[in-house]
Design an enzyme around this catalytic site. Structure first.
Site, PDB file in Angstrom:
ATOM      1  N   GLY A  70      -1.035   1.560   6.732  1.00 50.06           N
ATOM      2  CA  GLY A  70      -1.144   2.505   7.833  1.00 50.06           C
ATOM      3  C   GLY A  70      -1.250   3.966   7.472  1.00 50.06           C
ATOM      4  O   GLY A  70      -1.815   4.755   8.219  1.00 50.06           O
ATOM      5  N   ARG A 122      -8.032   1.350  13.231  1.00 52.77           N
ATOM      6  CA  ARG A 122      -7.555   2.340  12.260  1.00 52.77           C
ATOM      7  C   ARG A 122      -8.516   3.515  12.094  1.00 52.77           C
ATOM      8  O   ARG A 122      -8.128   4.595  11.662  1.00 52.77           O
ATOM      9  CB  ARG A 122      -7.372   1.701  10.878  1.00 52.77           C
ATOM     10  CG  ARG A 122      -6.324   0.612  10.809  1.00 52.77           C
ATOM     11  CD  ARG A 122      -6.066   0.254   9.341  1.00 52.77           C
ATOM     12  NE  ARG A 122      -5.360  -0.999   9.165  1.00 52.77           N
ATOM     13  CZ  ARG A 122      -4.024  -1.118   9.175  1.00 52.77           C
ATOM     14  NH1 ARG A 122      -3.277  -0.055   9.362  1.00 52.77           N
ATOM     15  NH2 ARG A 122      -3.457  -2.291   8.998  1.00 52.77           N
ATOM     16  N   PHE A 150       3.389   1.647  22.099  1.00 49.42           N
ATOM     17  CA  PHE A 150       2.536   1.235  20.992  1.00 49.42           C
ATOM     18  C   PHE A 150       1.281   2.115  20.926  1.00 49.42           C
ATOM     19  O   PHE A 150       0.600   2.324  21.934  1.00 49.42           O
ATOM     20  CB  PHE A 150       2.141  -0.233  21.154  1.00 49.42           C
ATOM     21  CG  PHE A 150       1.486  -0.808  19.940  1.00 49.42           C
ATOM     22  CD1 PHE A 150       2.243  -1.214  18.849  1.00 49.42           C
ATOM     23  CD2 PHE A 150       0.103  -0.930  19.884  1.00 49.42           C
ATOM     24  CE1 PHE A 150       1.633  -1.739  17.715  1.00 49.42           C
ATOM     25  CE2 PHE A 150      -0.505  -1.464  18.753  1.00 49.42           C
ATOM     26  CZ  PHE A 150       0.261  -1.864  17.675  1.00 49.42           C
ATOM     27  N   VAL A 151       0.974   2.623  19.729  1.00 52.38           N
ATOM     28  CA  VAL A 151      -0.196   3.486  19.558  1.00 52.38           C
ATOM     29  C   VAL A 151      -1.126   2.968  18.461  1.00 52.38           C
ATOM     30  O   VAL A 151      -0.690   2.237  17.560  1.00 52.38           O
ATOM     31  CB  VAL A 151       0.226   4.942  19.220  1.00 52.38           C
ATOM     32  CG1 VAL A 151       0.960   5.584  20.374  1.00 52.38           C
ATOM     33  CG2 VAL A 151       1.069   4.988  17.952  1.00 52.38           C
ATOM     34  N   ASP A 209      -3.139   0.396  13.351  1.00 52.86           N
ATOM     35  CA  ASP A 209      -3.966  -0.697  13.860  1.00 52.86           C
ATOM     36  C   ASP A 209      -3.284  -1.492  14.957  1.00 52.86           C
ATOM     37  O   ASP A 209      -2.066  -1.477  15.100  1.00 52.86           O
ATOM     38  CB  ASP A 209      -4.298  -1.659  12.718  1.00 52.86           C
ATOM     39  CG  ASP A 209      -3.087  -2.495  12.306  1.00 52.86           C
ATOM     40  OD1 ASP A 209      -2.034  -1.884  11.999  1.00 52.86           O
ATOM     41  OD2 ASP A 209      -3.162  -3.731  12.317  1.00 52.86           O
ATOM     42  N   GLU A 217       4.484   8.108   5.368  1.00 52.18           N
ATOM     43  CA  GLU A 217       4.490   6.921   6.224  1.00 52.18           C
ATOM     44  C   GLU A 217       3.724   7.220   7.518  1.00 52.18           C
ATOM     45  O   GLU A 217       3.725   8.345   8.003  1.00 52.18           O
ATOM     46  CB  GLU A 217       5.952   6.547   6.483  1.00 52.18           C
ATOM     47  CG  GLU A 217       6.233   5.333   7.328  1.00 52.18           C
ATOM     48  CD  GLU A 217       5.644   4.029   6.861  1.00 52.18           C
ATOM     49  OE1 GLU A 217       4.424   3.973   6.666  1.00 52.18           O
ATOM     50  OE2 GLU A 217       6.395   3.040   6.735  1.00 52.18           O
ATOM     51  N   ASP A 218       3.055   6.221   8.063  1.00 46.03           N
ATOM     52  CA  ASP A 218       2.321   6.440   9.311  1.00 46.03           C
ATOM     53  C   ASP A 218       3.287   6.640  10.480  1.00 46.03           C
ATOM     54  O   ASP A 218       3.146   7.571  11.258  1.00 46.03           O
ATOM     55  CB  ASP A 218       1.339   5.282   9.611  1.00 46.03           C
ATOM     56  CG  ASP A 218       1.993   3.904   9.596  1.00 46.03           C
ATOM     57  OD1 ASP A 218       3.194   3.789   9.228  1.00 46.03           O
ATOM     58  OD2 ASP A 218       1.306   2.927   9.929  1.00 46.03           O
ATOM     59  N   ASP A 266       9.438   3.594  13.208  1.00 41.53           N
ATOM     60  CA  ASP A 266       9.723   2.972  14.500  1.00 41.53           C
ATOM     61  C   ASP A 266      11.222   2.647  14.541  1.00 41.53           C
ATOM     62  O   ASP A 266      12.037   3.479  14.937  1.00 41.53           O
ATOM     63  CB  ASP A 266       8.825   1.736  14.619  1.00 41.53           C
ATOM     64  CG  ASP A 266       8.958   1.026  15.955  1.00 41.53           C
ATOM     65  OD1 ASP A 266       9.374   1.658  16.930  1.00 41.53           O
ATOM     66  OD2 ASP A 266       8.631  -0.171  16.023  1.00 41.53           O
TER      67      ASP A 266
HETATM   68  P1  5GP Z   1       9.821   0.183  11.270  1.00 36.29           P
HETATM   69  O1  5GP Z   1      10.129  -0.581  10.034  1.00 36.29           O
HETATM   70  O2  5GP Z   1      10.165   1.644  11.182  1.00 36.29           O
HETATM   71  O3  5GP Z   1      10.364  -0.466  12.503  1.00 36.29           O
HETATM   72  O4  5GP Z   1       8.262   0.048  11.514  1.00 36.29           O
HETATM   73  C1  5GP Z   1       7.360   0.731  10.769  1.00 36.29           C
HETATM   74  C2  5GP Z   1       6.014   0.027  10.820  1.00 36.29           C
HETATM   75  O5  5GP Z   1       5.780  -0.680  12.047  1.00 36.29           O
HETATM   76  C3  5GP Z   1       4.924   1.060  10.751  1.00 36.29           C
HETATM   77  O6  5GP Z   1       4.639   1.401   9.408  1.00 36.29           O
HETATM   78  C4  5GP Z   1       3.781   0.366  11.459  1.00 36.29           C
HETATM   79  O7  5GP Z   1       3.091  -0.448  10.546  1.00 36.29           O
HETATM   80  C5  5GP Z   1       4.462  -0.498  12.499  1.00 36.29           C
HETATM   81  N1  5GP Z   1       4.475   0.176  13.830  1.00 36.29           N
HETATM   82  C6  5GP Z   1       5.548   0.623  14.494  1.00 36.29           C
HETATM   83  N2  5GP Z   1       5.214   1.174  15.675  1.00 36.29           N
HETATM   84  C7  5GP Z   1       3.865   1.094  15.753  1.00 36.29           C
HETATM   85  C8  5GP Z   1       2.900   1.515  16.749  1.00 36.29           C
HETATM   86  O8  5GP Z   1       3.209   2.101  17.802  1.00 36.29           O
HETATM   87  N3  5GP Z   1       1.595   1.241  16.461  1.00 36.29           N
HETATM   88  C9  5GP Z   1       1.206   0.624  15.322  1.00 36.29           C
HETATM   89  N4  5GP Z   1      -0.105   0.422  15.160  1.00 36.29           N
HETATM   90  N5  5GP Z   1       2.075   0.218  14.360  1.00 36.29           N
HETATM   91  C10 5GP Z   1       3.393   0.458  14.576  1.00 36.29           C
HETATM   92 MG    MG Z   2       3.237   0.995   7.997  1.00 34.21          MG
END
Ligand code: 5GP
Ligand code: MG
Length: 184
Positions: free
Chosen positions: A48, A168, A155-156, A162, A102-103, A106
């Site tokens: 991402g 993407r 969700f974005v 993606d 990091e993208d 969450d």
């Molecule tokens: P975490 O481990 O912080 O819960 O999640 C991080 C990963 O979840 C991000 O690197 C991404 O890949 C995915 N993710 C979380 N929220 C979103 C969102 O709103 N859109 C997308 N496309 N991916 C997300």
């Molecule tokens: Mg990611």
């Protein structure tokens, strides 16, 4: 700007390419001033972050290096039941100033699982640059030092993020339309 369809879902325009580029340049300016003469090593988390990492890195004017890791996550036997292994990080990290790129943060689970292994390799410092954070979704103690946008818990897609592999390549960010939220 119009709505887009990816697979079965509709997304609405959320943050423009211009606003994104402006914020990324702001973050680069901060990093330029914070890391002058420190030769930081940026570590992009695949997949991402690749577009954010490229734009951020291109805007740096200081001496800096970049590498990428892919995190493979699987159910382990640890108490958290969640183990993350980093694939592809071959650089010597000892004594380096690391900026994780990091993208989106969450729940924070991904970085929370990745950070201890990174600290074991004794870098001089570790900071986090996140394109997006969702403060209300955070469940683990992870604090980003550089954040382009804090967003609500929706969700974005776009700008590297993606939905099931697609989306993407949009230069702007799109948000899932309310009426399509069920089932996610
Ligand atoms: P975490 O481990 O912080 O819960 O999640 C991080 C990963 O979840 C991000 O690197 C991404 O890949 C995915 N993710 C979380 N929220 C979103 C969102 O709103 N859109 C997308 N496309 N991916 C997300
Ligand atoms: Mg990611």
């Amino acid at each position: 700007m119009a709505d887009i369809r990816i697979h079965d879902k509709i997304f609405s325009p959320f943050i423009s390419a211009e606003s994104i580029q402006e914020r990324v340049r702001d973050l680069a300016a901060q990093i330029n001033s914070d890391y002058k003469d420190k030769n930081p090593l940026l570590i992009g988390i695949l997949n991402g972050s690749f577009i954010f990492a490229a734009d951020l890195f291109r805007s740096l004017t200081i001496e800096a290096e970049i590498s990428f890791v892919k995190l493979a996550s699987y159910k382990g036997t640890s108490s958290s039941g969640h183990v993350v292994t980093a694939i592809g990080l071959e650089e010597e990290l000892h004594g380096r100033h690391i900026i994780i790129v990091e993208d989106i943060i969450d729940t924070g689970k991904t970085l929370h699982s990745f950070l201890p292994g990174l600290h074991q390799r004794q870098p001089a410092s570790v900071k986090i640059a996140a394109f997006l954070t969702k403060p209300t979704a955070l469940q683990y103690e992870v604090k980003a030092d550089y954040v382009a946008f804090e967003i609500e818990n929706k969700f974005v897609v776009g700008y590297g993020l993606d939905y099931d592999g697609q989306g993407r390549n949009y230069p702007e960010l799109y948000q899932l339309k309310e009426e399509f939220l069920q089932g996610l």
